[in-house]
Each structure stands twice: as C-alpha cells, then as structure tokens.
Motif scaffolding. Structure first.
Motif, PDB file in Angstrom:
ATOM      1  N   HIS A   1      -7.830 -41.324 -14.223  1.00 39.93           N
ATOM      2  CA  HIS A   1      -9.245 -41.067 -13.661  1.00 39.93           C
ATOM      3  C   HIS A   1      -8.975 -41.968 -12.313  1.00 39.93           C
ATOM      4  O   HIS A   1      -9.607 -41.741 -11.199  1.00 39.93           O
ATOM      5  N   GLY A   2      -8.364 -43.134 -12.600  1.00 37.06           N
ATOM      6  CA  GLY A   2      -8.097 -44.145 -11.345  1.00 37.06           C
ATOM      7  C   GLY A   2      -7.758 -43.452 -10.127  1.00 37.06           C
ATOM      8  O   GLY A   2      -7.764 -43.620  -9.193  1.00 37.06           O
ATOM      9  N   ILE A   3      -6.458 -43.027 -10.668  1.00 35.93           N
ATOM     10  CA  ILE A   3      -5.390 -42.173  -9.672  1.00 35.93           C
ATOM     11  C   ILE A   3      -6.349 -41.102  -8.920  1.00 35.93           C
ATOM     12  O   ILE A   3      -6.174 -40.938  -7.638  1.00 35.93           O
ATOM     13  N   GLU A   4      -6.889 -40.376  -9.826  1.00 34.58           N
ATOM     14  CA  GLU A   4      -7.579 -39.200  -9.252  1.00 34.58           C
ATOM     15  C   GLU A   4      -8.608 -39.645  -8.202  1.00 34.58           C
ATOM     16  O   GLU A   4      -8.934 -38.957  -7.041  1.00 34.58           O
ATOM     17  N   HIS A   5      -9.229 -40.666  -8.541  1.00 31.64           N
ATOM     18  CA  HIS A   5     -10.396 -41.229  -7.685  1.00 31.64           C
ATOM     19  C   HIS A   5      -9.800 -41.429  -6.168  1.00 31.64           C
ATOM     20  O   HIS A   5     -10.549 -41.362  -5.320  1.00 31.64           O
ATOM     21  N   GLU A   6      -8.677 -42.196  -6.287  1.00 36.93           N
ATOM     22  CA  GLU A   6      -8.152 -42.417  -4.780  1.00 36.93           C
ATOM     23  C   GLU A   6      -7.733 -40.991  -4.309  1.00 36.93           C
ATOM     24  O   GLU A   6      -7.651 -40.906  -2.964  1.00 36.93           O
ATOM     25  N   ILE A   7      -7.445 -40.200  -4.959  1.00 32.27           N
ATOM     26  CA  ILE A   7      -7.100 -38.738  -4.149  1.00 32.27           C
ATOM     27  C   ILE A   7      -8.346 -38.107  -3.530  1.00 32.27           C
ATOM     28  O   ILE A   7      -8.513 -37.887  -2.234  1.00 32.27           O
ATOM     29  N   SER A   8      -9.396 -37.955  -4.387  1.00 35.59           N
ATOM     30  CA  SER A   8     -10.696 -37.437  -3.894  1.00 35.59           C
ATOM     31  C   SER A   8     -11.313 -38.191  -2.903  1.00 35.59           C
ATOM     32  O   SER A   8     -12.245 -37.908  -2.148  1.00 35.59           O
TER      33      SER A   8
ATOM     34  N   MET B   1      -2.804 -44.466  -1.602  1.00 33.67           N
ATOM     35  CA  MET B   1      -3.690 -44.460  -2.762  1.00 33.67           C
ATOM     36  C   MET B   1      -3.085 -45.297  -3.663  1.00 33.67           C
ATOM     37  O   MET B   1      -3.734 -45.835  -4.667  1.00 33.67           O
ATOM     38  N   ALA B   2      -1.815 -45.317  -3.975  1.00 36.88           N
ATOM     39  CA  ALA B   2      -1.056 -46.335  -4.889  1.00 36.88           C
ATOM     40  C   ALA B   2      -1.616 -47.653  -4.944  1.00 36.88           C
ATOM     41  O   ALA B   2      -1.895 -48.520  -5.929  1.00 36.88           O
ATOM     42  N   GLU B   3      -1.495 -48.080  -3.627  1.00 37.14           N
ATOM     43  CA  GLU B   3      -1.894 -49.484  -3.488  1.00 37.14           C
ATOM     44  C   GLU B   3      -3.409 -49.930  -3.709  1.00 37.14           C
ATOM     45  O   GLU B   3      -3.642 -50.942  -4.405  1.00 37.14           O
ATOM     46  N   GLU B   4      -4.350 -48.759  -3.428  1.00 31.80           N
ATOM     47  CA  GLU B   4      -5.736 -49.001  -3.911  1.00 31.80           C
ATOM     48  C   GLU B   4      -6.070 -48.749  -5.481  1.00 31.80           C
ATOM     49  O   GLU B   4      -6.883 -49.625  -5.912  1.00 31.80           O
TER      50      GLU B   4
ATOM     51  N   LEU C   1       2.694 -44.643  -7.802  1.00 29.81           N
ATOM     52  CA  LEU C   1       3.293 -43.911  -6.725  1.00 29.81           C
ATOM     53  C   LEU C   1       4.092 -42.821  -7.291  1.00 29.81           C
ATOM     54  O   LEU C   1       4.282 -41.489  -6.567  1.00 29.81           O
ATOM     55  N   ALA C   2       5.052 -42.965  -8.333  1.00 34.53           N
ATOM     56  CA  ALA C   2       5.788 -42.196  -8.834  1.00 34.53           C
ATOM     57  C   ALA C   2       5.086 -40.940  -9.416  1.00 34.53           C
ATOM     58  O   ALA C   2       5.423 -39.720  -9.361  1.00 34.53           O
ATOM     59  N   ILE C   3       4.061 -41.369 -10.084  1.00 33.17           N
ATOM     60  CA  ILE C   3       3.018 -40.106 -10.576  1.00 33.17           C
ATOM     61  C   ILE C   3       2.621 -39.134  -9.350  1.00 33.17           C
ATOM     62  O   ILE C   3       2.439 -38.086  -9.645  1.00 33.17           O
TER      63      ILE C   3
END
Lengths: 408, 408
Positions: free
Chosen positions: A288-295, A379-382, A401-403
């Motif tokens: 969810h954390g990763i997705e939030h950075e995308i959206s 995104m990875a940084e955030e 970042l890899a994901i």
C-alpha cells in the motif's frame, strides 16, 4: 486508503509451549446497518444523531443513480438542515477537505454524512478531524499532530472496497505536492454505516474490479505475516479471499446479482474493520505504501495500482516465508501440492493471483497507464521517508525501487 | 449461556439475481484487551471506569491460581473500593444474582467486575440489569419485562467457552423451579473484557473439553442454516471449527501450550460475539434450548450436555439440507467425497463429530450421568413452551422428545 492500523512490536515473545498471538486491543464502535433497501433509512437513522449535517458526496454517479435525490428528500422529510459538499475526487484531495471544514464551521453543523465510496468517506473523516483543530488538518497526515477530537460522522456506502466504513483510517492526497498520506484515529470511526448492496448494482465494471482487488490486497497485507501460530486469523483471511474470488465474476456478468453484490460488500467491510481478521498478527502494508506513491503522482485508481504492485511484491518477498505462500496457493487457489517444492507451490499461487487479476481486467504493468521509469527513484525515496517499510520483509529504498522496476 | 442473539425473519426474500444475505444490524461495543499477562492491568483498566466496584467471582479456582489475590491487590493499589460476591455457581443461580443486586444497592456501587468464566460473567450481567429495575430481575428471563437500563460491567475471562465476554446474552438458573432461562440486551455487553490466555493454563482438562464443545456448538447453531448464498459466513464458521479441533488436544497434552490456549480463547470469543460470524444468516439454537432443559434439572456441565445433544440433533435434522452437512464433512473434517452420496458424506461428518467429542473425553449419552428417561417428557414440554424451536428444522414437542430419547 491508508491501512496501517495495527502496529505491533517487531519482537516475538517466546513463551512456554511455543510462540503465540501478539497482544492486542480491539474496539470497533461502528454500527452496521446492512441489507437491500436499507439506504431508504438514511434520513431516519441520521436524525437520531443530528439535525445539522454536512452532506459529502463525490461525482455524478449518485445523481445518475437517483441516490442523491433519495437522500436529500429523506433529510428534508426528517427535518434535517444540510449543507452540501459535492465533487469529492477519487484519491480525495486536501482542497476538498479544507472546503468541508469551512462549511461545517460557517454553518455551525455538528454531524457529517458521507454518501459514496472510500474516497468520500475518507474525506468526511478528514473534515471531521479538521473542524475542531486550530492548525492545518494536513498536520495529521505529516505526523505533526495527533487527532484529539472529531465531529461525529455516518456513512452510506456505494462501493465495496476500502473498509473505511468500519474503521478509523483515511487517506488524503495533497495534489500540488504530489503527496498521498494516511492518518487515523479511534475518533473517526463512523457512528453508523449503511451497507445497502443494491447501491452497488450501478457500479461500473472497472470500479467493481478495482474494489475487489483492493479488498484482496487488504487481506494480503495482513495474511502474509511472520507471526506464527495464528490459524484462526489465517483462515479468516483465506475466507475473504476465496469469497471475493468466487463473487467478482458473478457481479461482472450480472451487475444486479444480489448475492454477489452482498457478499462482496460484506467482504470489503470485514477485510479491514479495524484489523479484526488479523488481530495479534503483525501486518505488512508495504505494498500500500508503494502504491500510494504511484497514485500520488499519476492519480491512477488505487485498485489498479495494487493490482500492478502486489504480485510483484509477492515475488520479491516470498522467500521470507515460502510456507505461508504455499498455504495460500493450496487453500485459496486449490493448487495441488503434489510433485511441487514449497517454492514452486508458492510461485504457482503468486502466478494464480496475477492471472486472476488479469482475467477480471485489472492492469499488470505501469506501462498500461503510460507510466515510465522517470519517477521511480522519487517514489522509492518517498516510500521510505520515515525508514524501511513492511514487516514481512523490511524494504529499504533499493528494495522498493526493485519492486517498482518489476512493475514497469 | 443463552445464545439466541440473532432473530431473523423466517421469510427469505427473492431478489433479482438470486437469494442473498438477510438484513441485519450489528454493533459490538466491547473493548477487548488480549494478551499474555494482561490480567495484571485489571486494576488500572477498571479504574478508568469506576472507583466503586462489585467484584464477582466463582469458586476457589481463582484463589488457588493466585488470580484472586492479584486482582484485589490491583484494586487496592488503584484506590478502588470493592465489595465481593464470591461463590457464583456453574449454571449460575438466581439466588446469587439477588445477592449481587442487594450488595450493589446497599453499598452504592456503580460498576461490576466479573472475574471468571461464562457463569460468573452471566451472573454479573444479570446483576447489572437487575439493579436499576424495580421489579424481580427474573422478569427479564420470563419475558415479563425488557431490560431498560444496566450498571456498566467489565470482565476478566478465565475460561475459553461461552463468548459472553463480548456479547449481550446471559443464562441464569432458577434452581428451586428447575428452570434455566436466557435473556439479553445491548446494555449488558461488557465495557471491556480482558482476555489473558495464561489464566486458562490451570483450567482442568474436563473444563477445557467442555469449553471447546461449547465453542463448537455455538458455531453449529449458526452454521447449520437454511439461508443460502452466505459463503463468507460459512467459511468464518468453518475457520473456528477447524481451529478448535486442531488446538483442543494440544491444550490437553500441554495445559501451558501458549498458542493453543490463545487460539482457543480467541475462538471462543469470535464464535459468539454478537453473531458476527453469521450476520445475515438465520440461526437455529434448538440444541441449546434442549440442553438447557437437561442441565436445568440435572445440573450437568453445559458443554457435556451439548456434546450429548448435538450429534443426535444433527442426525435428526440433516436431511433438511444434506449439502450443508456434506460441506461440513469435507471442509471441516477433510472427509473425501469420493464414492459417497451426499447423505453418506453428511453422516460421515456427523460421525466424525461424535468420535472427536468422545476422543477428547466429552460424554455421548445421558446414562453416563445416570440420567434416565423419567424427565424426558417434562423437558420436551418445557423446551417448546413458547412454540416450536429451531429454524433449520422446526422442532415440536415430539421432535424434541425423539432427540432426547436418542441421547439416553
């Protein structure tokens, strides 16, 4: 939706006879009113809480469906004074929250009625917390302040997805800063939520799909856990996953399939009602954390982002506990363990997840949204701004970042 | 325990796309504090509710285990004034309830703290409801009056069994009249319940067994239902059944098995916390009704009575919906459907239930308690005093009598 509602100690305790459920406190005060046609009781139920209401809703869908007209008629008949805040966005924005806070204060309202999906209810929660707060409501989303008081709220749910109708979490986007942040408090649990499955008959196919992916993803965040010896919780999780899988296509084939719509709606609520299905388990929430950075940057549907991220997260982390992924493959997908190693079984379950998401029409790659690699680093940084994320496997910036690169 | 907490219309509604979940309202206000060692927070938690407490407990087991001493020390350290009501019976009696009501009134107490199993908590609930009522508290158990107010209560649970720690139901026995009756109200949900699995390490083997049978029986009452299209609820039920089955013998072999004790305790609570696992399903509760008639006269353990009654009830009713019993056999007991008719599969699941109860040491016949057929007629008559019981199959007096005769 921000979903990190259970935060447990990372340390497992060894006790006589084995390791066990982590300590927890659970209290869910939301009153659920569930059933076909129950939306017609919105006025009478709301009247038992307030006569001065901020009515929050989203786009035009509730006007097209007739729900808007029904609700305002009911409020009028119940002699409830209401002020409207419409147009709340998917990925609800801070600007809408500010406007809602202004309206509540200006019109001296004392209750918020949210009519819509997760975005509308989340916006209503943020408004509820913001009204009694002297500072900027955004402070609650940047860890500058904690919610100390909130205006009471109620909800009429129109989409099976986020679970916000029975929990104390919310996610708001700061569009100008391209930030999407979560917050939460026991004070913003809805006092009541009306769950009328017939309201979801008019939900478009893609929203039905994204909502279902969201529900499954909430379960994944809880189910893939390192906490041992939690058989009941694991089975509760599997119960929801299996039921969603069985019902999505029924609802897509026949949008007025009463049982499928009712089952999906109840799955959505139970998947994230204060973490009840996974009490005592360490949760993850990295995906969810990763997705939030995308959206936050690209404003894609949350469910689409989760569909892209989750199977890749699974592939990246499954070796931390392949037995749990093997259990997932056999119990949820019915994959036979015969002739397979644990790893092969685990991977077969992950592949089944991807295939299912694809079959129901959810995206598998960022490129389907014309998203390239230009922002992955940011995104990875955030995502790890407060430190590594996740508990199933602790993810540092290079892991995220890899994901993300697997998602391209 | 009286367990008839969900009463739904007998009429299924046909809607577009199929039959679905029945309408329901759900609200469970109890705060659960779960974890090993959490009993040491009893004083501090209670102090947030009251400084004038009636302390209710049962026999000597909490004195032997040291829990009594710990609790009274904590109350003293928290400057809580307390008055004691000890000696509450298994199958708690109206006389104890009267005494509790007298103590609360006389000492002007404003909170009830129950430390014990289901009987102690049920007695505390009855006291809570009886204090503000001018008439005889027994009126609530004979449908002469409804609970309109109650003193708040909290609980420290010492036995995984009844679920009363997170619901609004209670059962009290009128020993002189040989009557055992249930009542309930949203007003008697405990404000908090402390679930500390280590407190169950000293529970004797037979109470561990009876408690587990009670938990499984609560699930049976909900699971064997005519309501169609409730896959999530059915799976929640199966989840609890499977988890209890896996953990009982672990706890019997090693009474301090932390995971087994924790899992059993959480199963007990989730099995009957306001009917959450079966929301929207019609419940049955006939077997509990029949068992209450047995233990009202003979004062046998509730779990023993259920062990005797339930498999016989199953055999008597399974033809109403053999597919549900077949599902039970395959999903809960892992019985292969291969080469079996639906009826054969159903009967195999029922036989597996009986064999399991016997293996863990629960009685199968009334004769093991030296109970003969002399009172069966009276029991059957009492069981249907308000009309036929059960919903899976409506049972009239002759049906109840037939089941009781199977129990001999």
């Amino acid at each position: 939706m921000r979903c990190k509602i259970n935060t447990y100690s990372l340390t497992f305790r060894l006790t006589k006879g084995g390791i066990t459920i982590l300590p927890f406190t659970f209290h869910n005060p939301t009153r659920i009113i569930f059933g076909e046609g129950k939306a017609s009781e919105t006025g009478s139920i709301t009247a038992t809480y307030s006569k001065n209401v901020l009515l929050v809703y989203g786009g035009n869908s509730i006007k097209r469906s007739g729900l808007y007209e029904s609700v305002v008629n009911q409020l009028q008949q119940a002699n409830i004074r209401y002020v409207e805040l419409g147009g709340v966005e998917p990925n609800p924005r801070l600007t809408s929250v500010y406007e809602g806070i202004r309206l509540v204060r200006e019109h001296k309202l004392d209750f918020i009625l949210a009519v819509g999906g997760g975005s509308v209810i989340d916006a209503a929660k943020a408004i509820a917390a913001g009204v009694p707060y002297e500072g900027d409501v955004w402070d609650f989303f940047t860890n500058k302040a904690h919610i100390q008081a909130a205006v009471p709220l109620g909800a009429v749910l129109t989409l099976a997805a986020t679970g916000t109708e029975m929990n104390g979490s919310m996610v708001i986007s700061h569009w100008e800063q391209k930030l999407k942040r979560g917050s939460g408090s026991p004070l913003v649990y809805p006092r009541f939520s009306i769950l009328d499955p017939t309201l979801t008959y008019t939900v478009p196919a893609n929203q039905t799909v994204y909502g279902s992916v969201d529900i499954m993803s909430h379960v994944f965040e809880q189910y893939f856990s390192l906490t041992p010896d939690t058989p009941l919780q694991e089975r509760f999780c599997e119960s929801i996953l299996q039921t969603v899988i069985e019902n999505v296509e029924l609802a897509l084939d026949n949008p007025e399939h009463a049982a499928a719509r009712a089952n999906l709606m109840w799955c959505g609520t139970m998947a994230l009602n204060g973490g009840q299905i996974s009490l005592g388990m360490q949760n993850d929430w990295a995906s969810h954390g990763i997705e939030h950075e995308i959206s936050a940057i690209y404003d894609i549907p949350h469910g689409a982002g989760l569909s892209i991220v989750f199977p890749n997260w699974m592939k990246y982390v499954y070796k931390e506990r392949p037995d749990r992924f093997a259990q997932y493959a056999t119990r949820v997908w019915g994959i036979s363990p015969e002739g397979k190693t644990t790893d092969e079984l685990a991977l077969a379950g992950i592949e089944a997840t991807r295939q299912f998401f694809t079959r129901i029409g959810a995206e598998a790659t960022l490129s389907e949204f014309n998203i390239d690699d230009s922002q992955l680093e940011r995104m990875a940084e955030e995502a790890v701004r407060y430190g590594p994320i996740g508990s199933f496997k602790r993810l540092h910036k290079e892991d995220v970042l890899a994901i993300l690169q697997m998602c391209l």
